[in-house]
Write a protein that holds these residues in place. Structure first.
Motif, PDB file in Angstrom:
ATOM      1  N   PHE A 140       0.834  -1.191   0.000  1.00  0.00           N
ATOM      2  CA  PHE A 140       0.000   0.000   0.000  1.00  0.00           C
ATOM      3  C   PHE A 140       0.879   1.255   0.000  1.00  0.00           C
ATOM      4  N   VAL A 141       0.342   2.321  -0.596  1.00  0.00           N
ATOM      5  CA  VAL A 141       1.004   3.606  -0.582  1.00  0.00           C
ATOM      6  C   VAL A 141       0.007   4.649  -0.090  1.00  0.00           C
ATOM      7  N   LEU A 142       0.516   5.683   0.546  1.00  0.00           N
ATOM      8  CA  LEU A 142      -0.350   6.708   1.147  1.00  0.00           C
ATOM      9  C   LEU A 142      -0.611   7.838   0.164  1.00  0.00           C
ATOM     10  N   LYS A 143      -1.841   8.319   0.147  1.00  0.00           N
ATOM     11  CA  LYS A 143      -2.228   9.478  -0.652  1.00  0.00           C
ATOM     12  C   LYS A 143      -2.878  10.498   0.265  1.00  0.00           C
ATOM     13  N   GLN A 144      -2.361  11.724   0.248  1.00  0.00           N
ATOM     14  CA  GLN A 144      -2.883  12.780   1.121  1.00  0.00           C
ATOM     15  C   GLN A 144      -3.775  13.719   0.318  1.00  0.00           C
ATOM     16  N   ASN A 145      -4.869  14.166   0.946  1.00  0.00           N
ATOM     17  CA  ASN A 145      -5.822  15.074   0.302  1.00  0.00           C
ATOM     18  C   ASN A 145      -6.173  16.204   1.260  1.00  0.00           C
TER      19      ASN A 145
END
Length: 549
Positions: A140-145
């Motif tokens: 998994f990879v993190l995505k910030q919004n």
């Protein structure tokens, strides 16, 4: 700040003599029941009286301030004073749960997004929550919004295929950090259980749902209905609904029914406190596949506040010979329902000029968080109508820049690379907090370059420059033609003179002495074909050193 600490020199700021404060029996008039500061008449200073908690006083509102009045007697005068409370980093980001549990099918396609719980940090500005990180990142990879209010939330994106037979469970750690000094952080465990295959994830009928509700609506009022569908059949096609990343305030106000998707009101709304809520929606099937959407709820203002009349001071007895205009009392009136927002924000910097272009230069060695520039704007309205927020509307590369919601600072969000174009153009929108809100836009030119000539070569392609260059080229060509013509003419003349002298030397030979001609009395045409009557001979006499031929 501890009681007794210095806040401000009101005597100096208001241009008052300390003696006037004493003789006028200066005192503070504060609307709030709690008095945070007190006046030292002998020094003209405001000092802390009771501990001030910015989060308790203002919550997430920024800037945070409270007002008071200084009242003087003999003659009666009053002065308004606003005290702004600055935030310190006294809170760390905190997750509402100790562990996040996810069930994900092994057939989930790469790129599927999973919403994660949001951390809460009551501090504001740089002291608030700034970023998330996720470890390990094998699958998994993190995505910030970021939401429209500037708050940040995290999503987990599947980047490699899951295999239940190899590994049925995954344990990760999600960390939230703020931007204070020293930096504070909070963590939560993410536990992933891998399920057997399920082909389709739920899909909402709309990417964004919008609804409105009056602030005096009763509890239980139906606000809207949301719907999602799952192409799977039977049990695998069942969908349940929930809110994600919901704050404590909104959690007490709204409820979504997991089976029907109906959203109802469960608390009391106040337009003057919050006039819009943005809620993240999640639809989930029995095997853990999810779909995401959001719901924007606008709170409609109603006239539910009566004017508040405050008698600030009353002078007491009035003499019968008092002249007209004598101050009898000071009265203030306030109505929370009438704040008129009739002015749009005005951008002070960067200055937008018609012909010239101002470019902010960013070196290619700039790191993450590099301050490019700051958009400065003002709003002449008062109260919440003057609160400004900044948003990035358009950008040549959205992944390279971000704008601070409240301070207007433009910073880099990743490392600048050689592949990035030199010329970058950003459009920033400045909005006030009125209803309806008013806005202004400003264009910011950014040059990614290490030398000034690179900047010039990229920012000179404008119409007036092109016309100037075209005229300059024409006159340069004309001058070049004229110079070339003169050069060729001079060259022809010089060659002609050279040839003439060469022929003369061939005819008369070379001599250091002058040629002395001799003219006999008669000349004749040697062939007898001329106009003379008779044929005559003539002789040529030469000097002693003439060459014989």
């Amino acid at each position: 700040m501890r009681p007794g600490l210095f806040v401000g020199d009101v005597a100096k700021d208001l241009g008052l003599d300390v003696k006037r404060l004493v003789s006028g029996r200066a005192r503070l008039v504060i609307d709030d029941s709690k008095q945070y500061v007190e006046l030292n008449r002998n020094k003209g200073h405001l000092v802390v009286k009771d501990r001030i908690d910015r989060e308790q006083l203002c919550g997430q509102k920024s800037p945070c301030s409270f007002g008071l009045e200084i009242l003087l007697e003999n003659p009666l005068e009053f002065f308004s004073v606003t005290i702004e409370i600055q935030d310190i980093n006294d809170h760390a980001p905190v997750f509402s749960k100790k562990e996040i549990t996810l069930e994900i099918s092994e057939s989930t396609p790469i790129g599927t997004v999973f919403l994660l719980d949001t951390a809460a940090d009551p501090d504001v500005g740089l002291n608030s929550l700034q970023s998330y990180s996720l470890k390990p990142t094998d699958n998994f990879v993190l995505k910030q919004n970021s939401r429209s209010d500037g708050s940040k939330y995290a999503e987990m994106v599947l980047q490699s295929v899951l295999d239940r037979e190899k590994q049925s469970e995954h344990s990760l750690v999600l960390t939230a950090v703020d931007g204070g000094d020293p930096q504070r952080s909070g963590t939560v465990k993410v536990h992933v259980t891998v399920l057997d295959a399920n082909d389709n994830a739920p899909i909402f009928t709309d990417s964004t749902y919008k609804a409105s509700v009056a602030e005096n609506s009763a509890k239980g009022t139906l606000i809207t209905k949301i719907r999602a569908s799952d192409a799977d059949q039977g049990y695998n096609g069942n969908v349940t609904y929930s809110f994600t990343h919901i704050g404590e305030d909104a959690a007490h106000l709204f409820k979504i029914f997991t089976d029907s998707g109906d959203v109802i009101l469960t608390g009391n709304l106040d337009y003057e406190t919050f006039h819009q809520y943005e809620l993240n929606l999640q639809a989930r099937d029995p095997w853990g596949l999810t779909g995401a959407s959001k719901l924007v709820i606008d709170v409609v203002d109603v006239n539910d506040n009566s004017p508040i009349i405050t008698m600030t001071s009353f002078s007491g007895k009035i003499q019968e010979d008092s002249p007209p205009g004598t101050v009898v009392a000071l009265i203030s009136v306030q109505d929370l329902d009438s704040d008129k927002n009739d002015n749009a924000p005005q951008v002070l910097y960067p200055v937008q000029s018609g012909g010239s272009v101002v470019a902010e230069i960013v070196p290619r060695s700039a790191d993450v968080g590099y301050l490019v520039t700051k958009v400065v704007a003002v709003d002449v309205d008062s109260g919440q109508n003057a609160w400004l927020s900044y948003k990035l509307q358009k950008a040549s590369d959205r992944a390279l820049f971000e704008v601070g919601l409240q301070n207007g600072e433009i910073r880099t969000v990743r490392q600048v690379t050689d592949k990035d174009a030199v010329k970058q153009r950003l459009t920033v929108v400045v909005e006030d907090n009125g209803q309806p809100s008013r806005s202004a836009t400003v264009n910011v030119n950014v040059a990614l370059a290490d030398s000034f000539p690179e900047v010039l070569s990229e920012f000179t392609d404008f119409t007036h420059d092109k016309e100037y260059n075209d005229n300059l080229t024409f006159y340069l060509i004309l001058a070049l033609v004229a110079v070339s013509f003169l050069f060729v003419t001079c060259l022809v003349v010089i060659i002609s003179v050279k040839i003439y002298r060469w022929r003369q030397s061939r005819l008369y030979g070379k001599s250091n002495l002058p040629v002395i001609p001799y003219y006999p009395p008669r000349y004749a045409d040697s062939l007898g074909t001329g106009t003379l009557q008779h044929v005559h001979n003539y002789e040529i006499y030469r000097t002693n050193d003439s060459t014989e031929k």
